[in-house]
Design an enzyme around this catalytic site. Structure first.
Site, short mmCIF file in Angstrom:
data_model
loop_
_atom_site.label_atom_id
_atom_site.label_comp_id
_atom_site.label_asym_id
_atom_site.label_seq_id
_atom_site.Cartn_x
_atom_site.Cartn_y
_atom_site.Cartn_z
CG HIS A 125 42.49 34.74 51.92
ND1 HIS A 125 41.24 35.26 52.08
CD2 HIS A 125 42.83 34.21 53.14
CE1 HIS A 125 40.81 35.08 53.32
NE2 HIS A 125 41.77 34.45 53.98
CB CYS A 135 37.97 35.79 49.37
SG CYS A 135 38.03 35.90 51.16
CG ASP A 176 36.58 37.76 45.67
OD1 ASP A 176 35.69 38.64 45.62
OD2 ASP A 176 37.36 37.65 46.63
CG HIS A 177 32.82 36.85 47.04
ND1 HIS A 177 32.53 38.03 47.68
CD2 HIS A 177 33.98 36.41 47.59
CE1 HIS A 177 33.46 38.29 48.59
NE2 HIS A 177 34.36 37.32 48.53
CG ASP A 219 34.65 41.43 49.76
OD1 ASP A 219 35.07 40.31 49.39
OD2 ASP A 219 34.51 41.73 50.96
CE LYS A 278 41.52 37.79 49.49
NZ LYS A 278 40.19 38.27 49.93
#
Length: 588
Positions: free
Chosen positions: A143, A82, A349-350, A43, A141
């Site tokens: 996910h 994500c 990731d974004h 994020d 992470k």
């Protein structure tokens, strides 16, 4: 005259020798497979880092990477959330190709005990590097799912996708992971689970009454089935209020749970210790280390040494703690003498989440001049992210490249560096970046990039290389709330479809080379090439869609719903608890 000739000859000889030696050393370095170190933040906005223009948050270690390497200014995530973005990063493919793009409103995995995840038939870069003799590790992470049919099949687990070692969260951080934070699990999902529980309960009561009175011919087995389904919905609803911390917020080492629930006050220490230890253990062999930060996702848990130290509140504190961790991991490389033989990459990731707020305090990232943020598939703020590469002696230092590139490009790039070959049985959407990074070519291999929101195509980018224009057509954009706010405040994130979006025909058109903030859409009256550009993008979109094949949707409601038989549990279900880390870590 002779003296001048001799001096000129000596100078030419020196320059030739220098060029030869430089070429020799670069060639020698390229002939030797590098270690691969990948940093991906969670994020983080492109405007949150000093080398991308931020002057209120201190990021000296990430900035050092940029000074010693190459900075990309048009680095694009394949998705604005994500789970799908990371699936694309790991596979080099748009998430819609692997089933990791959602057609419903649940665009990321919701539970450790869901059955969806990165399919076993997808080939990650870790698996390909494994085949080239690399030791592969993931810290942080994941996910991308855990189980399919039982609580221990681990079909989606990192160790089933090419990683030799995993330490971290199989899920993602949520506010639910920290005491006294407002719950973050989707309120709409909670409401839907409660509605389904009531509907099924009513059905069971009706069928039971009908069977007992003889008015309905139904077997007890059918009633038992409906009762089981109703119990699952009810338990899912009930657990979403009290058990999320225990069931989602866990740490694993390989296949074993080490903390359930995780203790956030020591998580950063554990992640850092594991990353440094992985480098130390593998200093004499080729390794791939993917450091997938839990920072800077809410709840922004930050250790005491960094609290109230930045000029940007808790979010800035969390970014500065992450930067410090980057520095410590880079120091470990230096200590082992591996800096010059390691290909290092940093990205997010974004984009940052604009809607993440606590009263007047901003808890999400800053996306610089770019419109929009996390969750928005088309607007630049949701998908344009930092992209930094360093490999001393092979990549040039302190240069910026403003060419369209993608997180999916990491896949073919590192497979090439490792001496591997790309899979030939599927479409790989990424491109090898080495020629661009080394300056051997001037333009990116990408002519078109397709920007999805879930499984819905929201925008398309066309890099018209002969003119330098970067056209972007928006077919769908979110409805901001309140109007003109630039985000969907009060809704968590902007939707991909339905009443929360606007469809544009003709599409909104921008030339990002002249208007990177996407402030003034072009029209047929203001842009002579408008119709030509729209037709070119439409044809490219049709060709792209012809390359898509139907695959099972991993983020369907069936796959994302909590299933008790899939719940990873350390202890006695449903009261899962353990702490195998004890006091083995030291505070930061």
């Amino acid at each position: 005259m002779q003296a001048i000739f001799l001096k000129t000859s000596h100078l030419m000889l020196a320059l030739t020798s220098s060029l030869f030696l430089s070429t020799f050393y670069v060639s020698a370095a390229m002939d030797s497979k590098p270690n691969i170190l990948l940093f991906v933040a969670d994020d983080l906005g492109i405007g949150d880092i000093g080398c991308y223009g931020n002057n209120t948050i201190r990021t000296p270690n990430i900035d050092r990477l940029a000074r010693e390497g190459v900075k990309l200014t048009q680095h694009i995530a394949a998705a604005p959330l994500c789970t799908p973005s990371r699936a694309a990063f790991l596979t080099g493919r748009y998430p819609i190709r692997s089933g990791m793009a959602s057609s419903n409103r649940y665009r990321a995995l919701q539970w450790n005990a869901g059955s969806g995840g990165l399919p076993a038939n997808e080939t990650t870069f870790a698996r390909l590097l494994q085949k080239q003799g690399y030791t592969t590790g993931l810290i942080g992470k994941w996910h991308q799912g855990v189980n399919c049919e039982s609580f221990s099949d681990h079909c989606h687990h990192p160790l089933n996708h090419g990683f030799d070692y995993f330490y971290g969260m199989p899920f993602t951080l949520l506010n639910n992971c920290q005491e006294n934070k407002p719950p973050e699990l989707d309120a709409a999902l909670q409401a839907k689970l409660w509605l389904y529980s009531q509907i099924v309960a009513l059905a069971v009561l009706t069928l039971t009454a009908g069977r007992l009175t003889g008015l309905i011919s139904v077997c007890w087995k059918t009633i038992g089935y409906f009762t089981l389904v109703g119990c699952i919905f009810f338990i899912s609803w009930y657990s979403s209020y009290g058990f999320v911390q225990y069931w989602n917020c866990i740490l694993m080492r390989n296949h074993d749970i080490t903390e359930q629930p995780m203790r956030l006050e020591r998580t950063a220490s554990l992640m850092l210790k594991e990353a440094v230890s992985f480098i130390e253990r593998n200093r004499h062999r080729k390794f791939l280390l993917f450091v997938s930060f839990l920072h800077v996702h809410t709840p922004l848990f930050t250790t005491a040494r960094f609290l109230r130290k930045s000029r940007h509140g808790l979010y800035g504190d969390n970014v500065e703690e992450m930067d410090w961790m980057v520095g410590k991991i880079l120091d470990a490389l230096d200590k082992e003498g591996l800096k010059n033989n390691t290909f290092t990459y940093f990205a997010s990731d974004h984009g940052g989440q604009l809607e993440a707020q606590d009263g007047s305090a901003q808890l999400g990232g800053w996306n610089g001049i770019y419109k929009g943020g996390k969750g928005m598939g088309g607007w630049e703020g949701g998908i344009r992210v930092p992209g930094i590469f360093r490999w001393p002696g092979v990549l040039p230092a302190n240069i910026a490249i403003d060419e369209p590139t993608s997180l999916m490009d990491i896949y073919p790039t590192i497979v090439h560096l490792a001496g591997g070959t790309l899979p030939q049985d599927r479409v790989i959407d990424g491109q090898n970046l080495m020629p661009l990074l080394q300056g051997r070519v001037q333009h990116s291999e990408h002519e078109f990039l397709f920007h999805y929101c879930g499984s819905y195509l929201h925008a398309v980018r066309w890099h018209q290389k002969d003119s330098g224009a970067i056209w972007k057509a928006h077919y769908v954009t979110p409805v901001f709330h309140p109007p003109g706010a630039g985000a969907c405040y009060g809704k968590g994130i902007c939707p991909c479809f339905g009443e929360g979006v606007i469809h544009h025909d003709p599409p909104l058109l921008f030339d990002l080379s002249r208007d990177p903030a996407e402030a003034k859409p072009l029209t047929a009256e203001t842009e002579p090439l408008f119709d030509t550009v729209i037709k070119k993008i439409r044809r490219a979109t049709e060709e792209h869609r012809r390359t898509l094949t139907p695959v099972p949707e991993q983020l369907s409601f069936h796959n994302i719903i909590w299933k008790p038989w899939l719940q990873p549990c350390c202890g006695t279900f449903p009261f899962c608890w353990c702490d195998k880390e004890g006091d083995s870590t030291h505070s930061l």
